[in-house]
Scaffold this active site. Structure first.
Site, PDB file in Angstrom:
ATOM      1  N   GLU A 193       2.240  -3.946  21.114  1.00 37.80           N
ATOM      2  CA  GLU A 193       0.957  -3.681  21.790  1.00 37.80           C
ATOM      3  C   GLU A 193       0.029  -4.830  21.416  1.00 37.80           C
ATOM      4  O   GLU A 193      -0.512  -4.865  20.310  1.00 37.80           O
ATOM      5  CB  GLU A 193       0.376  -2.343  21.291  1.00 37.80           C
ATOM      6  CG  GLU A 193       1.212  -1.136  21.636  1.00 37.80           C
ATOM      7  CD  GLU A 193       1.036  -0.688  23.088  1.00 37.80           C
ATOM      8  OE1 GLU A 193       0.005  -1.045  23.704  1.00 37.80           O
ATOM      9  OE2 GLU A 193       1.920  -0.002  23.603  1.00 37.80           O
ATOM     10  N   CYS A 232      -9.334  -3.768  22.321  1.00 39.98           N
ATOM     11  CA  CYS A 232      -8.308  -4.594  22.985  1.00 39.98           C
ATOM     12  C   CYS A 232      -8.430  -4.560  24.504  1.00 39.98           C
ATOM     13  O   CYS A 232      -8.091  -5.526  25.171  1.00 39.98           O
ATOM     14  CB  CYS A 232      -6.919  -4.153  22.553  1.00 39.98           C
ATOM     15  SG  CYS A 232      -6.619  -2.408  22.843  1.00 39.98           S
TER      16      CYS A 232
HETATM   17  P1  NAD Z   1      -3.478  -9.106  13.794  1.00 43.72           P
HETATM   18  O1  NAD Z   1      -2.341  -9.400  14.679  1.00 43.72           O
HETATM   19  O2  NAD Z   1      -4.113 -10.205  13.023  1.00 43.72           O
HETATM   20  O3  NAD Z   1      -3.056  -8.007  12.681  1.00 43.72           O
HETATM   21  C1  NAD Z   1      -2.326  -6.845  13.005  1.00 43.72           C
HETATM   22  C2  NAD Z   1      -1.478  -6.468  11.814  1.00 43.72           C
HETATM   23  O4  NAD Z   1      -0.577  -7.523  11.540  1.00 43.72           O
HETATM   24  C3  NAD Z   1      -2.259  -6.195  10.538  1.00 43.72           C
HETATM   25  O5  NAD Z   1      -1.747  -5.036   9.925  1.00 43.72           O
HETATM   26  C4  NAD Z   1      -2.016  -7.445   9.701  1.00 43.72           C
HETATM   27  O6  NAD Z   1      -1.938  -7.141   8.325  1.00 43.72           O
HETATM   28  C5  NAD Z   1      -0.694  -7.954  10.189  1.00 43.72           C
HETATM   29  N1  NAD Z   1      -0.587  -9.417  10.155  1.00 43.72           N
HETATM   30  C6  NAD Z   1      -1.575 -10.326  10.366  1.00 43.72           C
HETATM   31  N2  NAD Z   1      -1.097 -11.583  10.271  1.00 43.72           N
HETATM   32  C7  NAD Z   1       0.233 -11.493  10.008  1.00 43.72           C
HETATM   33  C8  NAD Z   1       1.268 -12.441   9.794  1.00 43.72           C
HETATM   34  N3  NAD Z   1       1.042 -13.751   9.837  1.00 43.72           N
HETATM   35  N4  NAD Z   1       2.513 -11.976   9.534  1.00 43.72           N
HETATM   36  C9  NAD Z   1       2.767 -10.660   9.498  1.00 43.72           C
HETATM   37  N5  NAD Z   1       1.802  -9.718   9.681  1.00 43.72           N
HETATM   38  C10 NAD Z   1       0.557 -10.110   9.929  1.00 43.72           C
HETATM   39  O7  NAD Z   1      -4.550  -8.334  14.688  1.00 43.72           O
HETATM   40  P2  NAD Z   1      -5.999  -7.852  14.307  1.00 43.72           P
HETATM   41  O8  NAD Z   1      -6.894  -9.013  14.103  1.00 43.72           O
HETATM   42  O9  NAD Z   1      -5.931  -6.821  13.236  1.00 43.72           O
HETATM   43  O10 NAD Z   1      -6.398  -7.106  15.677  1.00 43.72           O
HETATM   44  C11 NAD Z   1      -6.891  -7.779  16.780  1.00 43.72           C
HETATM   45  C12 NAD Z   1      -5.821  -8.055  17.819  1.00 43.72           C
HETATM   46  O11 NAD Z   1      -5.084  -6.894  18.108  1.00 43.72           O
HETATM   47  C13 NAD Z   1      -6.427  -8.478  19.153  1.00 43.72           C
HETATM   48  O12 NAD Z   1      -5.683  -9.518  19.700  1.00 43.72           O
HETATM   49  C14 NAD Z   1      -6.319  -7.230  20.002  1.00 43.72           C
HETATM   50  O13 NAD Z   1      -6.310  -7.454  21.398  1.00 43.72           O
HETATM   51  C15 NAD Z   1      -5.053  -6.652  19.511  1.00 43.72           C
HETATM   52  N6  NAD Z   1      -5.037  -5.219  19.769  1.00 43.72           N
HETATM   53  C16 NAD Z   1      -4.160  -4.744  20.709  1.00 43.72           C
HETATM   54  C17 NAD Z   1      -4.164  -3.389  20.992  1.00 43.72           C
HETATM   55  C18 NAD Z   1      -3.243  -2.788  22.007  1.00 43.72           C
HETATM   56  O14 NAD Z   1      -3.147  -1.569  22.037  1.00 43.72           O
HETATM   57  N7  NAD Z   1      -2.557  -3.551  22.836  1.00 43.72           N
HETATM   58  C19 NAD Z   1      -5.043  -2.548  20.322  1.00 43.72           C
HETATM   59  C20 NAD Z   1      -5.906  -3.089  19.387  1.00 43.72           C
HETATM   60  C21 NAD Z   1      -5.888  -4.428  19.108  1.00 43.72           C
END
Ligand code: NAD
Length: 493
Positions: A247, A281
């Site tokens: 997602e 999102c």
């Molecule tokens: P992110 O991808 O930075 O983090 C998400 C998760 O991944 C966190 O638990 C984090 O600890 C982990 N993570 C971060 N960097 C990582 C890495 N290098 N390796 C492994 N794991 C890692 O996202 P965010 O900043 O927490 O959230 C914002 C993003 O999420 C936006 O792009 C938003 O559009 C998206 N989002 C999508 C939905 C959906 O339902 N499609 C919902 C909410 C947010």
């Protein structure tokens, strides 16, 4: 119910700043979470796999018992969850309840109502060449699942897929976002009060923790987050051929045609954009506005922002803050990318960015390249809707796409000539509240969908079983085949 006594609307600005500083001190102390070691991650998966092998989770009544316990625990911890959301980024009580706690309780209610029927095997017809036979699809759990969530709806985005994982009979390891540490702590406490760790565990931590978790062999991975991290998750999953739901994010466009109810369209765009301070999102990332109504629509949005958040949105109890300094700096950097029409004020000490509407923004500016994910709304204009459609189709496929128009031809034209995960006609964001609609992206915005039965399906393998009696064993299928093909051709047609 008033749970945030220190922060009701009657506080002076000085009191609010002092209180916010104390929140930041609490935040920095509670943010120290030790990352899991590779060995601990490996042991945890092994323990859960062992538990899964006991087959207890295959029993639907067992699942129902735990879903009910979870429901009860969420109700019991409701105030704590709402307070944690407030402490993480000043999310107000109403939004906290509607978009997080209430949302998950709705998912649980819906799931508990339908789980017995979802879990039943479904018969399908079988072709005459295998008759007599009974063919059935059995939804079976994958096994041990990993659920990783982001910070922007830190409770909902972990718990909603978790409901699906439980309902489908999986064990689960939950990894909340380290950027919302108060909510992460409450989730850990809540889950530990209900589940044995070999069944469900919460592992708190950041990138290092996630990396170690992703090194393990899972039976299913459900990831919500940014597209770039989604690629990292997909690569880790590919190593073990683990099925995933991804997602992800992206820039969700919002078309506004000249043929609209200006007041209602402005309200719904402003609401969807500035909800959670734009950290949603599926928030409309930018508006594609019919030039014929440029001035009246902008003026209406300006009036609506004032109506929702008052003359000074910084004082509004309904307008959250930016999650951290990195995102604050990133967002503040966009403010020079066009002409600020509404808002534009910032306060770094509070990580406050006013609800901002920008115009005259060139497409090559950063604000039109990156997913904004904050309270800044660029408005681009078009003379012909075809131009706007082409603009959208030249970019990555968005998670959501919105079109406001009373004209059905325009609605159809936009929807039929674009592709997105989902979207709304004459609304924003609300499509995700419908359990019958699978919520997810397409292309760069994700793979797979969930909510309601779609969550159950996401976490279930569809096991196809054909069952035959020993009678009626046609020799036709066995060698020698001489002279049998022409007969078979007649049957198949
Ligand atoms: P992110 O991808 O930075 O983090 C998400 C998760 O991944 C966190 O638990 C984090 O600890 C982990 N993570 C971060 N960097 C990582 C890495 N290098 N390796 C492994 N794991 C890692 O996202 P965010 O900043 O927490 O959230 C914002 C993003 O999420 C936006 O792009 C938003 O559009 C998206 N989002 C999508 C939905 C959906 O339902 N499609 C919902 C909410 C947010």
């Amino acid at each position: 119910m008033k749970i945030f006594d220190r922060f009701d609307g009657t506080l002076t600005r000085k009191q609010v700043i002092i209180s916010l500083r104390s929140i930041m001190v609490t935040l920095s102390t509670s943010a120290i979470i030790e990352d899991i070691s590779s060995e601990a991650a490996q042991n945890l998966v092994a323990k859960q796999r062992e538990f899964f092998e006991t087959r207890q989770t295959k029993d639907v009544e067992f699942r129902i018992m735990y879903l009910r316990k979870l429901q009860e625990a969420i109700r019991t911890h409701e105030n704590e969850i709402l307070r944690a959301l407030y402490n993480d980024f000043r999310k107000g009580e109403f939004e906290g309840y509607v978009s997080e706690v209430g949302f998950v309780l709705e998912e649980l209610k819906h799931t508990l109502k339908h789980i017995r029927s979802w879990a039943k095997p479904k018969s399908v017809s079988s072709p005459i060449v295998v008759a007599p036979a009974w063919a059935r699809v059995y939804p079976v759990p994958f096994g041990v699942s990993l659920i990783i969530s982001p910070w922007n709806y830190p409770f909902q985005l972990l718990m909603a897929p978790f409901v699906g994982a439980l309902a489908a009979g999986n064990c689960a390891v939950l990894k909340p976002s380290e950027l919302a540490p108060h909510t992460s702590n409450v989730i850990a406490k809540l889950v530990r009060s209900v589940f044995p760790v070999e069944y469900v565990s919460v592992v708190e931590g950041g990138v290092a923790t996630n990396t170690r978790l992703l090194e393990q062999k899972w039976d299913y991975i459900f990831f919500t987050g940014g597209t770039e991290v989604g690629r990292i998750v997909a690569q880790a999953a590919a190593k073990h051929l683990t099925p995933t739901t991804l997602e992800l994010g992206g820039k969700s466009p919002c078309f506004v045609d000249k043929n609209v109810d200006l007041t209602v369209a402005a309200r719904r765009v402003v609401w969807g954009k500035f909800l959670n301070a734009g950290q949603t999102c599926v928030a409309p990332d930018y508006v594609l506005l019919d030039k014929a109504i440029e001035e009246p629509f902008l003026a209406k949005m300006k009036e609506t922002v004032r109506e929702f958040y008052g003359d000074n949105p910084q004082q509004s109890p309904d307008f959250p803050r930016i999650i951290n300094d990195r995102h604050f700096d990133r967002l503040a950097g966009y403010l020079g990318d066009g002409d600020v029409y509404v808002g534009g004020e910032t306060d770094a000490a509070e990580r406050y960015i006013a609800p901002t509407i920008m115009r005259n923004v060139a497409p090559e500016k950063r604000v039109m390249q990156d997913e904004i994910f904050g309270p800044i709304l660029p408005v681009m204009t078009y003379s012909r809707v075809e131009e706007a459609i082409e603009f959208v189709n030249d970019r990555s496929k968005p998670l959501a796409l919105y079109v406001f128009s009373e004209d059905k031809t325009i609605q159809r034209k936009v929807m039929e000539n674009t592709l997105s995960g989902g979207g709304c006609i004459n609304d924003t964001v609300t499509h995700l509240t419908v359990p019958g609609l699978p919520f997810g992206g397409v292309g760069d915005s994700g793979i797979g969908g969930y909510h309601g039965k779609h969550s159950f399906d996401a976490f279930s393998h569809k096991r196809s079983i054909l069952s035959k009696p020993s009678f009626g064993d046609l020799k036709m299928r066995y060698a020698p085949y001489a002279g049998k093909l022409s007969f078979l051709r007649k049957i198949i047609g």
